[in-house]
Design an enzyme around this catalytic site. Structure first.
Site, PDB file in Angstrom:
ATOM      1  CG  ASP A 168       8.351   0.436  12.617  1.00 35.19           C
ATOM      2  OD1 ASP A 168       8.802   1.289  11.573  1.00 35.19           O
ATOM      3  OD2 ASP A 168       7.708  -0.306  12.493  1.00 35.19           O
ATOM      4  CG  ASP A 180       1.165   3.861   4.589  1.00 35.42           C
ATOM      5  OD1 ASP A 180      -0.221   3.950   4.351  1.00 35.42           O
ATOM      6  OD2 ASP A 180       1.841   2.720   4.787  1.00 35.42           O
ATOM      7  CG  ASP A 188      -0.155  -0.450   2.371  1.00 36.30           C
ATOM      8  OD1 ASP A 188       0.965  -0.001   2.628  1.00 36.30           O
ATOM      9  OD2 ASP A 188      -0.744  -0.920   3.266  1.00 36.30           O
TER      10      ASP A 188
HETATM   11  P1  ATP Z   1       3.862  -3.197   4.989  1.00 32.96           P
HETATM   12  O1  ATP Z   1       2.722  -2.279   4.482  1.00 32.96           O
HETATM   13  O2  ATP Z   1       4.537  -3.766   3.776  1.00 32.96           O
HETATM   14  O3  ATP Z   1       3.374  -4.319   5.715  1.00 32.96           O
HETATM   15  P2  ATP Z   1       4.893  -0.870   6.272  1.00 32.96           P
HETATM   16  O4  ATP Z   1       6.269  -0.496   6.578  1.00 32.96           O
HETATM   17  O5  ATP Z   1       4.320  -0.033   5.138  1.00 32.96           O
HETATM   18  O6  ATP Z   1       5.037  -2.320   5.525  1.00 32.96           O
HETATM   19  P3  ATP Z   1       2.684  -0.417   7.619  1.00 32.96           P
HETATM   20  O7  ATP Z   1       2.034  -1.110   8.870  1.00 32.96           O
HETATM   21  O8  ATP Z   1       1.863   0.052   6.384  1.00 32.96           O
HETATM   22  O9  ATP Z   1       4.283  -0.807   7.504  1.00 32.96           O
HETATM   23  O10 ATP Z   1       3.137   1.052   8.192  1.00 32.96           O
HETATM   24  C1  ATP Z   1       3.543   2.226   7.234  1.00 32.96           C
HETATM   25  C2  ATP Z   1       4.448   2.911   8.314  1.00 32.96           C
HETATM   26  O11 ATP Z   1       4.295   3.464   9.603  1.00 32.96           O
HETATM   27  C3  ATP Z   1       5.821   1.927   8.502  1.00 32.96           C
HETATM   28  O12 ATP Z   1       6.561   2.050   7.530  1.00 32.96           O
HETATM   29  C4  ATP Z   1       6.565   2.920   9.784  1.00 32.96           C
HETATM   30  O13 ATP Z   1       7.229   3.989   9.298  1.00 32.96           O
HETATM   31  C5  ATP Z   1       5.194   3.313  10.604  1.00 32.96           C
HETATM   32  N1  ATP Z   1       4.593   2.572  11.558  1.00 32.96           N
HETATM   33  C6  ATP Z   1       3.690   1.415  11.492  1.00 32.96           C
HETATM   34  N2  ATP Z   1       3.659   0.779  12.775  1.00 32.96           N
HETATM   35  C7  ATP Z   1       4.366   1.410  13.547  1.00 32.96           C
HETATM   36  C8  ATP Z   1       4.669   1.271  14.860  1.00 32.96           C
HETATM   37  N3  ATP Z   1       3.968   0.185  15.631  1.00 32.96           N
HETATM   38  N4  ATP Z   1       5.765   2.006  15.519  1.00 32.96           N
HETATM   39  C9  ATP Z   1       6.338   2.917  14.700  1.00 32.96           C
HETATM   40  N5  ATP Z   1       6.175   2.968  13.349  1.00 32.96           N
HETATM   41  C10 ATP Z   1       5.348   2.342  12.873  1.00 32.96           C
HETATM   42 MG    MG Z   2       2.290  -0.109   4.355  1.00 25.74          MG
END
Ligand code: ATP
Ligand code: MG
Length: 462
Positions: free
Chosen positions: A158, A80, A78
């Protein structure tokens, strides 16, 4: 591991955050000529949102997995977006916008089924001594609703590889935590002090595992070190959130690798205490064999682009724990096998949902799949034919086959019988059932054809 992500690799970033021990971030800007993220990698809808924010004078960045995955030449799950516009300002710009979230307000811009999530930069949460209620006594963040600058937003993320911001204003990447180098080296590294960050949000422990498995990276030693000791904090995470996380962990195509890492860090037992109770040193109990078989099959289905039913995995994880509990009940309460299974199903699911809230629609399917294990043994008369018509027949059969691989003997024979029965022409089916009712007096067993058994394509998880 060193990956080539950039057109100009001599721009190695310097940062005071190399060891992840320092919460502060240092900005390095990678210009458009020096990286491989192009607008053609970004979805049309995400681009629309980025441009609209930018054209109205706001900062607008693609951030997180979107940037990370494009740099790795992977398709992002996705997109963001992070901005300095407040949720209300975002809502004014987009008619198709919905504000969601109590803990932290987010804007969802809806394009039919495609949703682009836009978050206002987050600031630092209140100092605990100034606002006791923002943190629990374990250090967990209870509220998280302060807006801030992009630097603060980066510090709140994170891992370093998740804190790279693609700027729509000039197509540069703002790398705040040296994520670019960590991505090249294949390292998952926490921003700031890992223990503090895990205490703030224990889900970050399983996120570290998830990204390590998904991206085939290693976890930096300082980031990995506190996990075992803090694994117990997972019990303070709401069970509904853990259910969602468990799907992202185990049903995203790298389930088997993720499971092995979760075990290594003592985190699997935090998610599935009822299952982990039966783990053995040699890792080859029936419970453990079943987990490996079902995760292998789930990974294969996902990587082949097939759909999966989340309930099937849970039914398989819990099948042997169910048998052990039923056996105890038979001994202690002198129950029949059937009654013991019924009672054990309730107890086991009740225990499991306390830690990981499997929704009711899935627990109903799990029970159906278990029930079928009992019913598939009864094949005489019209029973076998009726069974084929059942909604969950395929799922029940697939689990029977997996059990056959583990148990061998009569279970394997039963699975083979059903395998043959499903695809047989109707006359042959009648014969198969009749033979069951009147076994040949000679005791001679019907020989299976010598042809190689067609590999079954589990449809159960559809
Ligand atoms: P994917 O969507 O492929 O699972 P992602 O890195 O995009 O990976 P998401 O859960 O969509 O993960 O979250 C988007 C972003 O928000 C992350 O890349 C991170 O920067 C931040 N994030 C998400 N969850 C947390 C958390 N629990 N603590 C700190 N930052 C977070
Ligand atoms: Mg994501």
């Amino acid at each position: 591991m060193c990956r080539k992500l950039f057109t100009n690799t001599n721009k190695d970033q310097k940062s005071s955050n190399q060891d992840g021990s320092n919460g502060e971030v240092n900005l390095n800007i990678i210009t458009r000529q020096e990286h491989t993220v192009s607008r053609s990698h970004i979805s049309e809808n995400a681009l629309k949102v980025l441009y609209r924010l930018h054209n109205h004078g706001y900062d607008a960045f693609l951030v997180g997995g979107g940037v990370r995955d494009i740099l790795l030449d992977k398709q992002p799950k996705d997109f963001d977006i992070a901005t300095n516009a407040t949720p209300e300002q975002i809502k004014e710009l987009f008619r198709n916008c919905r504000l969601i979230g109590r803990r932290f307000r987010l804007a969802h811009i809806m394009f039919g089924r495609d949703i682009i999530e836009v978050a206002t930069f987050r600031g630092h949460h209140q100092e605990p001594e100034k606002n006791q209620s923002a943190q629990s006594k374990e250090g967990m963040l209870l509220r998280d609703n302060v807006y801030g600058t992009v630097e603060e937003d980066a510090e709140r993320r994170d891992f370093t590889v998740n804190a790279m911001y693609y700027n729509i204003a000039d197509f540069s990447i703002h790398d705040y935590a040296n994520g670019v180098n960590d991505l090249k080296d294949g390292i998952i590294r926490m921003i700031g002090d890992p223990e503090t960050r895990y205490r703030e949000d224990p889900v970050r422990m399983i996120r570290a595992i998830r990204f390590a498995a998904k991206l085939d990276m290693s976890i930096a030693p300082a980031t990995a070190a506190p996990i075992k000791e803090l694994a117990h904090l997972m019990t303070s995470v709401p069970a509904a959130r853990l259910f969602e996380e468990s799907l992202k962990l185990l049903q995203a195509g790298q389930g088997l690798a993720t499971y092995k890492l979760l075990r290594q860090y003592d985190l699997f037992s935090a998610l599935f205490p009822t299952v982990a109770r039966h783990f053995t040193e040699a890792q080859n109990s029936d419970v453990e064999q079943m987990i490996e078989i079902v995760l292998n099959s789930t990974d294969k289905r996902i990587n082949d682009g097939k759909r999966i039913n989340p309930a099937f995995m849970f039914a398989a994880f819990l099948w042997y724990p169910l048998q052990y509990r039923a056996k105890d009940l038979m001994e202690v309460r002198k129950l029949s096998y059937y009654d013991a299974i019924m009672m054990a199903s309730n107890e086991l699911l009740d225990d499991q949902v306390k830690q990981l809230a499997i929704p009711r629609r899935h627990t109903a399917t799990i029970r159906d799949i278990w029930q079928l294990q009992l019913r598939l043994t009864r094949r005489t008369g019209k029973r076998a034919f009726q069974m084929l018509e059942l909604n969950k027949f395929r799922a029940g059969f697939d689990m029977l086959e997996m059990r056959g691989q583990i148990e061998g003997g009569p279970t394997e024979e039963l699975a083979l019988w059903w395998h043959e029965f499903q695809d047989a022409p109707s006359v042959h089916r009648q014969n198969m059932v009749q033979t069951l009712g009147n076994p040949k007096p000679t005791g001679r067993r019907r020989k299976r054809p010598q042809t190689k058994r067609k590999t079954t394509k589990p449809r159960s998880q559809e």
